[in-house]
Design a protein around this motif. Structure first.
Motif, PDB file in Angstrom:
ATOM      1  N   PHE A 164      33.068  39.768  32.605  1.00 32.07           N
ATOM      2  CA  PHE A 164      33.992  40.909  32.594  1.00 32.07           C
ATOM      3  C   PHE A 164      33.358  42.164  32.009  1.00 32.07           C
ATOM      4  O   PHE A 164      33.973  43.231  32.009  1.00 32.07           O
ATOM      5  N   SER A 165      32.119  42.061  31.522  1.00 37.90           N
ATOM      6  CA  SER A 165      31.549  43.133  30.697  1.00 37.90           C
ATOM      7  C   SER A 165      31.286  44.425  31.456  1.00 37.90           C
ATOM      8  O   SER A 165      31.251  45.494  30.856  1.00 37.90           O
ATOM      9  N   ARG A 166      31.128  44.364  32.776  1.00 33.58           N
ATOM     10  CA  ARG A 166      30.811  45.578  33.538  1.00 33.58           C
ATOM     11  C   ARG A 166      32.025  46.164  34.255  1.00 33.58           C
ATOM     12  O   ARG A 166      31.889  47.122  35.008  1.00 33.58           O
ATOM     13  N   LEU A 167      33.191  45.587  34.012  1.00 35.06           N
ATOM     14  CA  LEU A 167      34.419  46.106  34.615  1.00 35.06           C
ATOM     15  C   LEU A 167      35.047  47.133  33.683  1.00 35.06           C
ATOM     16  O   LEU A 167      34.945  47.030  32.461  1.00 35.06           O
ATOM     17  N   ASP A 168      35.730  48.132  34.271  1.00 35.36           N
ATOM     18  CA  ASP A 168      36.408  49.104  33.413  1.00 35.36           C
ATOM     19  C   ASP A 168      37.583  48.434  32.713  1.00 35.36           C
ATOM     20  O   ASP A 168      38.034  47.347  33.079  1.00 35.36           O
ATOM     21  N   ALA A 169      38.107  49.099  31.695  1.00 28.83           N
ATOM     22  CA  ALA A 169      39.079  48.472  30.791  1.00 28.83           C
ATOM     23  C   ALA A 169      40.302  47.924  31.520  1.00 28.83           C
ATOM     24  O   ALA A 169      40.732  46.785  31.273  1.00 28.83           O
ATOM     25  N   GLY A 170      40.887  48.707  32.420  1.00 33.00           N
ATOM     26  CA  GLY A 170      42.088  48.269  33.112  1.00 33.00           C
ATOM     27  C   GLY A 170      41.833  47.074  33.996  1.00 33.00           C
ATOM     28  O   GLY A 170      42.594  46.103  34.013  1.00 33.00           O
ATOM     29  N   LEU A 171      40.735  47.125  34.726  1.00 33.07           N
ATOM     30  CA  LEU A 171      40.385  46.042  35.650  1.00 33.07           C
ATOM     31  C   LEU A 171      39.942  44.800  34.896  1.00 33.07           C
ATOM     32  O   LEU A 171      40.189  43.671  35.325  1.00 33.07           O
ATOM     33  N   ARG A 172      39.331  45.012  33.759  1.00 34.82           N
ATOM     34  CA  ARG A 172      38.817  43.894  32.969  1.00 34.82           C
ATOM     35  C   ARG A 172      39.927  42.906  32.618  1.00 34.82           C
ATOM     36  O   ARG A 172      39.800  41.697  32.801  1.00 34.82           O
ATOM     37  N   GLY A 173      41.041  43.442  32.125  1.00 37.67           N
ATOM     38  CA  GLY A 173      42.156  42.577  31.756  1.00 37.67           C
ATOM     39  C   GLY A 173      42.723  41.829  32.950  1.00 37.67           C
ATOM     40  O   GLY A 173      43.069  40.645  32.860  1.00 37.67           O
ATOM     41  N   GLN A 174      42.794  42.506  34.081  1.00 37.08           N
ATOM     42  CA  GLN A 174      43.342  41.905  35.298  1.00 37.08           C
ATOM     43  C   GLN A 174      42.469  40.754  35.788  1.00 37.08           C
ATOM     44  O   GLN A 174      42.967  39.663  36.096  1.00 37.08           O
ATOM     45  N   ILE A 175      41.171  40.987  35.874  1.00 39.30           N
ATOM     46  CA  ILE A 175      40.261  39.951  36.377  1.00 39.30           C
ATOM     47  C   ILE A 175      40.144  38.811  35.370  1.00 39.30           C
ATOM     48  O   ILE A 175      40.086  37.632  35.746  1.00 39.30           O
ATOM     49  N   ARG A 176      40.135  39.150  34.087  1.00 42.17           N
ATOM     50  CA  ARG A 176      40.071  38.110  33.048  1.00 42.17           C
ATOM     51  C   ARG A 176      41.275  37.160  33.156  1.00 42.17           C
ATOM     52  O   ARG A 176      41.119  35.938  33.113  1.00 42.17           O
ATOM     53  N   THR A 177      42.456  37.740  33.346  1.00 44.87           N
ATOM     54  CA  THR A 177      43.658  36.925  33.502  1.00 44.87           C
ATOM     55  C   THR A 177      43.561  36.045  34.743  1.00 44.87           C
ATOM     56  O   THR A 177      43.914  34.857  34.713  1.00 44.87           O
ATOM     57  N   LEU A 178      43.063  36.629  35.844  1.00 44.54           N
ATOM     58  CA  LEU A 178      42.915  35.868  37.083  1.00 44.54           C
ATOM     59  C   LEU A 178      41.988  34.674  36.879  1.00 44.54           C
ATOM     60  O   LEU A 178      42.308  33.547  37.277  1.00 44.54           O
ATOM     61  N   VAL A 179      40.841  34.915  36.263  1.00 43.43           N
ATOM     62  CA  VAL A 179      39.858  33.846  36.061  1.00 43.43           C
ATOM     63  C   VAL A 179      40.445  32.742  35.183  1.00 43.43           C
ATOM     64  O   VAL A 179      40.374  31.542  35.514  1.00 43.43           O
ATOM     65  N   PHE A 180      41.041  33.126  34.055  1.00 45.69           N
ATOM     66  CA  PHE A 180      41.579  32.128  33.134  1.00 45.69           C
ATOM     67  C   PHE A 180      42.708  31.326  33.789  1.00 45.69           C
ATOM     68  O   PHE A 180      42.771  30.104  33.662  1.00 45.69           O
ATOM     69  N   GLU A 181      43.596  32.014  34.485  1.00 44.33           N
ATOM     70  CA  GLU A 181      44.735  31.323  35.097  1.00 44.33           C
ATOM     71  C   GLU A 181      44.286  30.386  36.205  1.00 44.33           C
ATOM     72  O   GLU A 181      44.808  29.271  36.334  1.00 44.33           O
ATOM     73  N   ARG A 182      43.327  30.819  37.024  1.00 47.26           N
ATOM     74  CA  ARG A 182      42.841  29.954  38.101  1.00 47.26           C
ATOM     75  C   ARG A 182      42.159  28.707  37.526  1.00 47.26           C
ATOM     76  O   ARG A 182      42.373  27.599  38.001  1.00 47.26           O
ATOM     77  N   ALA A 183      41.328  28.898  36.520  1.00 45.77           N
ATOM     78  CA  ALA A 183      40.623  27.763  35.914  1.00 45.77           C
ATOM     79  C   ALA A 183      41.610  26.787  35.284  1.00 45.77           C
ATOM     80  O   ALA A 183      41.487  25.568  35.442  1.00 45.77           O
ATOM     81  N   GLN A 184      42.601  27.333  34.586  1.00 46.36           N
ATOM     82  CA  GLN A 184      43.561  26.458  33.919  1.00 46.36           C
ATOM     83  C   GLN A 184      44.453  25.743  34.927  1.00 46.36           C
ATOM     84  O   GLN A 184      44.787  24.571  34.743  1.00 46.36           O
ATOM     85  N   SER A 185      44.827  26.420  36.008  1.00 49.49           N
ATOM     86  CA  SER A 185      45.674  25.783  37.020  1.00 49.49           C
ATOM     87  C   SER A 185      44.943  24.637  37.716  1.00 49.49           C
ATOM     88  O   SER A 185      45.579  23.690  38.194  1.00 49.49           O
ATOM     89  N   GLN A 186      43.611  24.722  37.766  1.00 47.89           N
ATOM     90  CA  GLN A 186      42.820  23.661  38.381  1.00 47.89           C
ATOM     91  C   GLN A 186      42.321  22.634  37.363  1.00 47.89           C
ATOM     92  O   GLN A 186      41.569  21.719  37.709  1.00 47.89           O
ATOM     93  N   GLY A 187      42.728  22.809  36.112  1.00 47.24           N
ATOM     94  CA  GLY A 187      42.360  21.842  35.083  1.00 47.24           C
ATOM     95  C   GLY A 187      40.885  21.819  34.757  1.00 47.24           C
ATOM     96  O   GLY A 187      40.326  20.765  34.448  1.00 47.24           O
ATOM     97  N   LEU A 188      40.231  22.984  34.808  1.00 49.02           N
ATOM     98  CA  LEU A 188      38.802  23.048  34.533  1.00 49.02           C
ATOM     99  C   LEU A 188      38.551  23.368  33.060  1.00 49.02           C
ATOM    100  O   LEU A 188      39.132  24.313  32.518  1.00 49.02           O
ATOM    101  N   PRO A 189      37.672  22.631  32.393  1.00 51.28           N
ATOM    102  CA  PRO A 189      37.207  23.077  31.083  1.00 51.28           C
ATOM    103  C   PRO A 189      36.360  24.329  31.275  1.00 51.28           C
ATOM    104  O   PRO A 189      35.557  24.398  32.211  1.00 51.28           O
ATOM    105  N   VAL A 190      36.557  25.320  30.407  1.00 53.34           N
ATOM    106  CA  VAL A 190      35.865  26.608  30.545  1.00 53.34           C
ATOM    107  C   VAL A 190      35.073  26.888  29.274  1.00 53.34           C
ATOM    108  O   VAL A 190      35.595  26.759  28.165  1.00 53.34           O
ATOM    109  N   LEU A 191      33.812  27.273  29.450  1.00 57.71           N
ATOM    110  CA  LEU A 191      33.016  27.760  28.330  1.00 57.71           C
ATOM    111  C   LEU A 191      32.679  29.220  28.603  1.00 57.71           C
ATOM    112  O   LEU A 191      32.016  29.542  29.587  1.00 57.71           O
TER     113      LEU A 191
END
Length: 215
Positions: A164-191
């Protein structure tokens, strides 16, 4: 069989110098954040997990994924997905071609593969984008395609190298939420490896601090 990602007394040394020492487990759907300054060993840890550790380093301990010891397996056999700072989309392939690269070999037939790609694009709000050139995409769209390409490969764990480090502030939160939610919905451990405390806070899980400043 123990599910999730387990770093069992993991030690990475270079010569007589211990670079990384981690003993942790990440359950399915859980996010473990690793933080530290540049040179603290974060990239070295990710290399060990993906099977790309340079010969100059020595790895001790074990890496277990869903109970399977993957410590000595080649990268392609580990079933770990990774997202980087840069999306690393293939410029010579269309958006659909990039996603096709992530599809498992077990999915046979052109029609079935095309249908899976169209479904994947619809899931990230990019229906109809398959023919597009990646160069025409916005930063957020590229990040979405990179995420979906990784997930289409059906990984059993997801590694995040400051994606997320190269995304602007507004987009960063949106993409971060997408990544976390998708990983959690699929039951993936995330590091998650990050410099940013906001990323760690959004992840909501445990945080490991690496403190060395020389690689």
């Amino acid at each position: 069989m123990a599910e999730g990602l387990v770093l069992e007394r993991l030690r990475i040394t270079q010569g007589d110098t211990e670079m990384v020492a981690v003993d942790a487990s990440v359950a399915p759907g859980e996010i473990l954040t690793v933080m530290g300054p540049s040179g603290s060993g974060k990239s070295t840890l990710l290399a060990a997990l993906t099977g790309t550790l340079a010969p100059a380093f020595t790895l001790g301990g074990r890496i277990l994924l869903d109970g399977r010891d993957i410590t000595a397996l080649p990268p392609e056999a580990r079933r770990t997905g990774i997202l980087f700072q840069d999306e690393l989309l293939f410029p010579h392939l269309s958006v659909g071609g990039n996603l096709a690269f992530g599809l498992p070999p077990a999915l046979k037939g052109r029609a079935a593969r095309r249908a899976r790609i169209e479904t994947a694009l619809a899931e990230i709000g990019m229906a109809g984008f398959a023919p597009r050139d990646p160069a025409t995409l916005s930063g957020g769209q590229k990040a979405r395609v990179a995420l979906m390409r990784s997930l289409l490969a059906e990984p059993r764990a997801l590694l995040l190298d400051e994606p997320f480090s190269r995304l602007d502030a507004g987009l960063r939160g949106q993409i971060r939420t997408l990544v976390f939610e998708r990983a959690q919905s699929q039951g993936l451990p995330v590091l998650l490896v990050t410099h940013d405390a906001a990323d760690a806070e959004a992840a909501g899980g445990r945080v490991i601090l690496l403190g060395r400043r020389d690689d």
